[in-house]
Design a protein around this motif. Structure first.
Motif, mmCIF file in Angstrom:
data_model
loop_
_atom_site.group_PDB
_atom_site.id
_atom_site.type_symbol
_atom_site.label_atom_id
_atom_site.label_comp_id
_atom_site.label_asym_id
_atom_site.label_seq_id
_atom_site.Cartn_x
_atom_site.Cartn_y
_atom_site.Cartn_z
ATOM 1 N N THR A 145 17.340 54.571 29.008
ATOM 2 C CA THR A 145 19.328 54.394 30.124
ATOM 3 C C THR A 145 20.119 54.351 29.392
ATOM 4 O O THR A 145 19.856 53.648 28.562
ATOM 5 C CB THR A 145 18.385 53.685 31.354
ATOM 6 O OG1 THR A 145 18.205 52.420 31.059
ATOM 7 C CG2 THR A 145 17.727 54.260 32.309
ATOM 8 N N ILE A 146 21.180 54.896 29.456
ATOM 9 C CA ILE A 146 22.267 54.364 28.337
ATOM 10 C C ILE A 146 22.640 52.813 28.533
ATOM 11 O O ILE A 146 23.292 52.245 28.078
ATOM 12 C CB ILE A 146 23.759 55.101 28.905
ATOM 13 C CG1 ILE A 146 24.725 55.592 27.761
ATOM 14 C CG2 ILE A 146 23.839 55.277 29.964
ATOM 15 C CD1 ILE A 146 24.666 55.197 26.153
ATOM 16 N N GLY A 147 22.086 52.204 29.371
ATOM 17 C CA GLY A 147 22.376 50.604 29.562
ATOM 18 C C GLY A 147 21.420 49.857 28.292
ATOM 19 O O GLY A 147 22.011 49.480 27.932
ATOM 20 N N GLY A 148 20.538 50.443 28.327
ATOM 21 C CA GLY A 148 19.053 49.750 27.822
ATOM 22 C C GLY A 148 20.093 50.044 26.349
ATOM 23 O O GLY A 148 20.083 49.201 25.214
ATOM 24 N N ASN A 149 20.477 51.304 25.361
ATOM 25 C CA ASN A 149 20.734 51.978 24.325
ATOM 26 C C ASN A 149 21.771 50.739 24.262
ATOM 27 O O ASN A 149 22.192 50.459 22.654
ATOM 28 C CB ASN A 149 20.880 53.573 24.430
ATOM 29 C CG ASN A 149 20.180 53.701 24.974
ATOM 30 O OD1 ASN A 149 20.461 55.616 25.871
ATOM 31 N ND2 ASN A 149 19.306 53.865 24.653
ATOM 32 N N LEU A 150 22.959 50.451 25.058
ATOM 33 C CA LEU A 150 24.023 49.605 24.880
ATOM 34 C C LEU A 150 23.633 48.572 24.715
ATOM 35 O O LEU A 150 24.003 47.685 23.070
ATOM 36 C CB LEU A 150 25.147 49.817 26.005
ATOM 37 C CG LEU A 150 26.191 51.308 25.988
ATOM 38 C CD1 LEU A 150 26.776 51.512 27.707
ATOM 39 C CD2 LEU A 150 27.402 51.165 24.766
ATOM 40 N N SER A 151 22.749 48.324 25.553
ATOM 41 C CA SER A 151 22.354 46.643 25.380
ATOM 42 C C SER A 151 21.442 46.086 24.240
ATOM 43 O O SER A 151 20.975 44.998 24.149
ATOM 44 C CB SER A 151 21.416 46.402 26.702
ATOM 45 O OG SER A 151 22.330 46.485 27.737
#
Length: 473
Positions: A145-151
């Protein structure tokens, strides 16, 4: 961390997100507790699935009041135990997979606003449908997910041209450890109004707050992308090839992946149906991708001329330029199947490192020699994004050696590899993060000044220590 009101706590969460969105039975939460590689299974009080940022904020406030730790979780594809709970069973898992809406696309500003639970491949598809490109690309894009990618500030295969996830993000929406919503969803490329708060949360692995949405950069969709596989004598020749391509192709050079002969030998053994572009083996290979906003003919002329020059001056041994999308996909599948071939071959010791690009050939020579001296016959599995200095420098046991016995040497092997990385002013984590897996290594290789500043930021933004505790620090 003291437990407060455990009996009524889950009821409070049910009142926020709905009874069916708070999972507490063992069978319902099992899949949320084990990391992607299956190496570790934690415990949790419950798994909570909010549907929007307001519900996330309310859940965080309830956890703050009850002093309950929170483990944010996206697609659970991380590789450093950053998105699974520890063994204490005190935390809740905050799954963001229901926050999966693309809120808007601003074509003129070339931005997309997407929620944290959006699957990366869905973001890529939405950009494509709008006639644009979101360039982040990695093996897990169908489930991460993009949230995980950012995190984790994920990298991938196009960093050379477009940068890490950090460079692809203009704004964030974040739920703080106090349960407040910071709306930083501004699609601005220039904003010099104080501290860059966005930068704190990207790469923080959920230890400072919960990313719930982001403004992402979009780019013009390329008219054509071409791929070549180039055979080389050594990593030094790969570095020379990179310089030649950068000089001749400029920003059109999108990807440059290094793969050792042993990597492709593993792939050929375990995936015999994949292409074998050359009649015999070569010591090293570079997978090159060019993209053009002009035409396919322009890209092909540029790539063929550059590869021809490399062959002429002796930088390259041989080369295959894909003449169709199917051939290009076949070449990329060789690269993408290296981790799968490693897994099929058995257990190995993995390292995700970055170095100044200019030092990579010397690092490989030094690290290979040090490993052979300590563990004769061990087999380095060296591949990765040479164009941006990121290597996956993994180590497999010698032929015939028991894999479990070899893994017992993981601490000693990590020390050899990471000490060599430090000697070349590199990093022990390039794109995977720290999580629980590399926490002790981080303490060894970060300076006391850096660690003190990181702890001060953590204490300021998460004074109760409830945000993904035990990760990074």
């Amino acid at each position: 961390m003291a437990e407060v009101a455990p009996d009524g706590f889950l009821d409070a969460l049910r009142a926020i997100v709905g009874p069916e969105r708070v999972l507490a039975e063992a069978g319902d939460i099992a899949s949320f507790l084990t990391d992607w590689r299956g190496r570790f299974t934690g415990r949790a009080r419950a798994v909570v699935l909010p549907g929007d940022s307001a519900q996330v904020a309310a859940v965080v406030r309830a956890c703050r009041d009850a002093r309950v730790p929170i483990v944010p979780q996206g697609g659970r594809t991380g590789l450093v135990l950053g998105s699974v709970p520890d063994a204490s069973g005190e935390a809740i898992v905050l799954s963001l997979r229901r926050l999966n809406r693309i809120r808007s696309i601003d074509a003129a500003n070339r931005t997309m606003t997407a929620e944290a639970g959006c699957i990366l491949a869905d973001i890529q598809a939405a950009a494509s449908e709008a006639g644009m490109l979101f360039p982040l690309s990695l093996a897990a894009e169908g489930s991460c997910t993009i949230g995980g990618n950012l995190s984790t500030n994920a990298g991938g295969t196009a960093v050379l041209r477009y940068g890490n996830t950090r460079e692809l993000c203009l704004g964030l929406e974040v739920v703080t450890a106090d349960g407040e919503v910071w709306d930083g969803l501004r699609g601005l490329r220039k904003d010099n109004t104080g501290y860059a708060l966005r930068e704190l949360f990207i790469g923080a692995e959920g230890t400072l707050g919960v990313i719930t949405a982001a403004v992402l950069k979009l780019y013009p969709a390329p008219q054509a992308a071409l791929t070549a596989l180039v055979a080389l004598d050594s990593p030094r020749h790969a570095l020379d090839l990179l310089g030649l391509l950068q000089a001749r192709c400029g920003a059109s050079l999108t990807g440059f992946e290094l793969m050792s002969a042993f990597c492709l030998q593993l792939v050929a053994t375990h995936f015999p149906d994949l292409p074998r572009p050359f009649s015999g083996p070569h010591p090293q290979y570079a997978l090159v991708e060019l993209s053009s906003n002009e035409s396919g003919e322009h890209a092909q002329t540029l790539l063929e001329a550059a590869v021809g020059a490399a062959l002429e001056v002796g930088v390259a041994r041989d080369a295959v330029v894909a003449t169709s999308n199917q051939q290009a996909l076949g070449l990329w599948r060789l690269r993408e199947h290296i981790p799968l071939a490693q897994a099929a071959a058995g257990k190995n010791i993995k390292h995700d490192i970055s170095l100044p690009v200019s030092t990579i050939p010397d690092f490989i020579l030094q690290a290979d020699a040090a490993l052979q001296a300590a563990f004769p016959g061990c087999q380095p599995v060296t591949f990765g994004h040479l164009g941006d200095g990121n290597l996956h420098y993994n180590v497999a046991p010698a032929d015939g050696e028991a894999h479990d016995a070899f893994l017992a040497h993981q601490g000693a092997i990590n020390r050899i590899v990471h000490d060599a990385v430090a000697a070349f002013n590199g990093s022990i984590s390039a794109e995977h993060g720290i999580g629980m897996l590399k926490r002790e290594e981080l303490a060894r290789y970060k300076s006391p000044v850096e660690l003190d500043m990181m702890r001060a930021i953590k204490a300021a933004l998460d004074p109760l220590g409830i945000m993904n505790p035990g990760k990074i620090l």
